[in-house]
Motif scaffolding. Sequence first.
Motif, PDB file in Angstrom:
ATOM      1  N   CYS A  21       0.850  -1.192   0.000  1.00 39.38           N
ATOM      2  CA  CYS A  21       0.000   0.000   0.000  1.00 39.38           C
ATOM      3  C   CYS A  21       0.886   1.242   0.000  1.00 39.38           C
ATOM      4  CB  CYS A  21      -0.902  -0.001   1.232  1.00 39.38           C
ATOM      5  SG  CYS A  21      -1.771   1.564   1.510  1.00 39.38           S
ATOM      6  N   THR A  22       0.568   2.219  -0.846  1.00 46.57           N
ATOM      7  CA  THR A  22       1.381   3.430  -0.943  1.00 46.57           C
ATOM      8  C   THR A  22       1.512   4.134   0.401  1.00 46.57           C
ATOM      9  OG1 THR A  22       0.696   3.750  -3.244  1.00 46.57           O
ATOM     10  CG2 THR A  22       1.614   5.658  -2.102  1.00 46.57           C
ATOM     11  N   VAL A  23       0.403   4.268   1.112  1.00 45.86           N
ATOM     12  CA  VAL A  23       0.413   4.974   2.396  1.00 45.86           C
ATOM     13  C   VAL A  23       1.286   4.247   3.416  1.00 45.86           C
ATOM     14  CG1 VAL A  23      -0.990   5.771   4.335  1.00 45.86           C
ATOM     15  CG2 VAL A  23      -1.863   5.976   1.997  1.00 45.86           C
ATOM     16  N   PHE A  24       1.086   2.937   3.546  1.00 44.36           N
ATOM     17  CA  PHE A  24       1.851   2.175   4.525  1.00 44.36           C
ATOM     18  C   PHE A  24       3.316   2.036   4.108  1.00 44.36           C
ATOM     19  CE2 PHE A  24      -2.413   0.100   5.543  1.00 44.36           C
ATOM     20  CZ  PHE A  24      -2.642   0.969   6.608  1.00 44.36           C
ATOM     21  N   ALA A  25       3.553   1.919   2.797  1.00 44.98           N
ATOM     22  CA  ALA A  25       4.929   1.817   2.314  1.00 44.98           C
ATOM     23  C   ALA A  25       5.690   3.106   2.609  1.00 44.98           C
ATOM     24  CB  ALA A  25       4.944   1.529   0.814  1.00 44.98           C
ATOM     25  N   GLU A  26       5.003   4.240   2.477  1.00 42.48           N
ATOM     26  CA  GLU A  26       5.640   5.518   2.798  1.00 42.48           C
ATOM     27  C   GLU A  26       6.019   5.554   4.279  1.00 42.48           C
ATOM     28  OE1 GLU A  26       4.906  10.337   2.328  1.00 42.48           O
ATOM     29  OE2 GLU A  26       3.199   8.968   2.229  1.00 42.48           O
ATOM     30  N   SER A  27       5.149   5.033   5.129  1.00 43.51           N
ATOM     31  CA  SER A  27       5.448   4.978   6.564  1.00 43.51           C
ATOM     32  C   SER A  27       6.659   4.090   6.824  1.00 43.51           C
ATOM     33  CB  SER A  27       4.233   4.440   7.335  1.00 43.51           C
ATOM     34  OG  SER A  27       3.139   5.324   7.237  1.00 43.51           O
ATOM     35  N   GLU A  28       6.737   2.977   6.089  1.00 47.50           N
ATOM     36  CA  GLU A  28       7.893   2.084   6.225  1.00 47.50           C
ATOM     37  C   GLU A  28       9.177   2.799   5.841  1.00 47.50           C
ATOM     38  OE1 GLU A  28       8.077  -2.198   5.240  1.00 47.50           O
ATOM     39  OE2 GLU A  28       6.097  -1.865   4.368  1.00 47.50           O
ATOM     40  N   VAL A  29       9.116   3.545   4.735  1.00 45.58           N
ATOM     41  CA  VAL A  29      10.291   4.271   4.258  1.00 45.58           C
ATOM     42  C   VAL A  29      10.728   5.314   5.284  1.00 45.58           C
ATOM     43  CG1 VAL A  29      11.077   5.960   2.542  1.00 45.58           C
ATOM     44  CG2 VAL A  29       9.896   3.883   1.807  1.00 45.58           C
ATOM     45  N   ILE A  30       9.772   6.048   5.831  1.00 41.89           N
ATOM     46  CA  ILE A  30      10.090   7.058   6.845  1.00 41.89           C
ATOM     47  C   ILE A  30      10.730   6.402   8.065  1.00 41.89           C
ATOM     48  CG2 ILE A  30       9.069   8.704   8.473  1.00 41.89           C
ATOM     49  CD1 ILE A  30       6.997   9.342   6.270  1.00 41.89           C
ATOM     50  N   SER A  31      10.232   5.228   8.431  1.00 41.91           N
ATOM     51  CA  SER A  31      10.794   4.491   9.565  1.00 41.91           C
ATOM     52  C   SER A  31      12.227   4.049   9.269  1.00 41.91           C
ATOM     53  CB  SER A  31       9.927   3.268   9.870  1.00 41.91           C
ATOM     54  OG  SER A  31      10.482   2.498  10.922  1.00 41.91           O
ATOM     55  N   LEU A  32      12.471   3.597   8.041  1.00 40.68           N
ATOM     56  CA  LEU A  32      13.821   3.170   7.651  1.00 40.68           C
ATOM     57  C   LEU A  32      14.790   4.350   7.660  1.00 40.68           C
ATOM     58  CD1 LEU A  32      12.884   0.764   4.715  1.00 40.68           C
ATOM     59  CD2 LEU A  32      14.047   0.098   6.837  1.00 40.68           C
ATOM     60  N   ILE A  33      14.307   5.510   7.219  1.00 36.91           N
ATOM     61  CA  ILE A  33      15.140   6.716   7.242  1.00 36.91           C
ATOM     62  C   ILE A  33      15.527   7.044   8.682  1.00 36.91           C
ATOM     63  CG2 ILE A  33      15.181   9.210   6.819  1.00 36.91           C
ATOM     64  CD1 ILE A  33      13.237   8.692   4.465  1.00 36.91           C
ATOM     65  N   ALA A  34      14.544   6.960   9.581  1.00 35.48           N
ATOM     66  CA  ALA A  34      14.782   7.265  10.997  1.00 35.48           C
ATOM     67  C   ALA A  34      15.801   6.309  11.614  1.00 35.48           C
ATOM     68  CB  ALA A  34      13.466   7.200  11.768  1.00 35.48           C
ATOM     69  N   LYS A  35      15.841   5.078  11.099  1.00 40.13           N
ATOM     70  CA  LYS A  35      16.778   4.080  11.624  1.00 40.13           C
ATOM     71  C   LYS A  35      18.170   4.224  11.010  1.00 40.13           C
ATOM     72  CE  LYS A  35      13.193   0.619  12.543  1.00 40.13           C
ATOM     73  NZ  LYS A  35      12.627  -0.696  12.130  1.00 40.13           N
ATOM     74  N   GLY A  36      18.308   5.167  10.066  1.00 42.40           N
ATOM     75  CA  GLY A  36      19.615   5.407   9.467  1.00 42.40           C
ATOM     76  C   GLY A  36      19.932   4.564   8.255  1.00 42.40           C
ATOM     77  N   GLU A  37      18.931   3.901   7.682  1.00 36.70           N
ATOM     78  CA  GLU A  37      19.165   3.086   6.487  1.00 36.70           C
ATOM     79  C   GLU A  37      19.587   3.986   5.326  1.00 36.70           C
ATOM     80  OE1 GLU A  37      20.209   0.484   4.625  1.00 36.70           O
ATOM     81  OE2 GLU A  37      18.742  -0.692   5.776  1.00 36.70           O
ATOM     82  N   GLU A  38      20.518   3.513   4.524  1.00 45.57           N
ATOM     83  CA  GLU A  38      21.002   4.303   3.394  1.00 45.57           C
ATOM     84  C   GLU A  38      19.918   4.455   2.331  1.00 45.57           C
ATOM     85  OE1 GLU A  38      25.038   3.669   1.856  1.00 45.57           O
ATOM     86  OE2 GLU A  38      25.206   2.066   3.330  1.00 45.57           O
ATOM     87  N   ARG A  39      19.889   5.629   1.713  1.00 39.82           N
ATOM     88  CA  ARG A  39      18.889   5.895   0.677  1.00 39.82           C
ATOM     89  C   ARG A  39      18.960   4.869  -0.450  1.00 39.82           C
ATOM     90  NH1 ARG A  39      19.808  11.480   1.915  1.00 39.82           N
ATOM     91  NH2 ARG A  39      17.860  12.655   2.198  1.00 39.82           N
ATOM     92  N   ARG A  40      20.167   4.552  -0.883  1.00 39.46           N
ATOM     93  CA  ARG A  40      20.315   3.637  -2.022  1.00 39.46           C
ATOM     94  C   ARG A  40      19.688   2.276  -1.728  1.00 39.46           C
ATOM     95  NH1 ARG A  40      26.643   1.626  -2.039  1.00 39.46           N
ATOM     96  NH2 ARG A  40      26.827   1.216   0.204  1.00 39.46           N
ATOM     97  N   ASN A  41      19.802   1.816  -0.481  1.00 37.27           N
ATOM     98  CA  ASN A  41      19.224   0.524  -0.122  1.00 37.27           C
ATOM     99  C   ASN A  41      17.704   0.594  -0.006  1.00 37.27           C
ATOM    100  OD1 ASN A  41      21.695  -0.812  -0.048  1.00 37.27           O
ATOM    101  ND2 ASN A  41      22.063  -0.283   2.094  1.00 37.27           N
TER     102      ASN A  41
END
Length: 255
Positions: free
Chosen positions: A164-184
């Motif tokens: 889901c676009t909405v939930f996937a965006e939340s996942e991405v924001i969470s990954l950013i907060a955890k310091g995951e690299e953009r490329r990954n």
Amino acid sequence: MITMGIDVGSITAKAALIKDGKLLSTKVIITGYNAKNAGETVFEKILTEAGLNPSQIRGIVATGYGRNSVTFAGKSITEITCHAAGANFLNPAVRSVIDIGGQDSKAIVLDEAGKVKDFAMNDKCAAGTGRFLEVMARALEVDINDFGSISLTADNPAKISSLCTVFAESEVISLIAKGEERRNIIAGIHESIGSRVAAMAGRLGLASPVMMTGGVAKNIGVVKALEVKTGKPIEVSEMAQLTGAIGAALMAMTL
């Protein structure tokens, strides 16, 4: 004889001119909020650039989600038929088409004559479409045009579990907060799209050669992900984004 195809999508509006069976000219503009205006504008612009006037156009076919807003077209035809015709024009050997546009995705199997044999589509959810990628690009603060090249440098693609676009965006924001690299993260997004579209296409039994059409075909990361998930090489024409408009112009020859 000169004919025109107009493909009004949710993100871009495209036009193509065919003269005596050969591609004469093309044009792409941003659709914006008014599909009717976009159709009229791309019509005017392609004629101006080609040095033609409306009276020289033998027939016009409209396609795309905004096809019914192109009121001056002689006929409106579905994207499935037009993308099949356009792909066959670009490469008559093609037997399957994967079209990922702004708001939906489609898989089409063609017969030996280049006609639609079977198809499947996802038009109920924006996940895995151009809009989905735009939302992800905004969340990551990355230019959408750089998504493909950046993803190819990934060494450990992130897992994006939601479709889901909405939930996937939340996942991405969470990954950013955890310091995951953009490329990954971007590579993970592409793998998610590849899995979703490949599953849809797999129900048809894709036949090779396979061509990818639509604006998302310009994203090499999505193309590579689809090749991995489908297990098939995927051809991308430089006219991928214009395939529907080209097919519509070809269909206009029969009006």
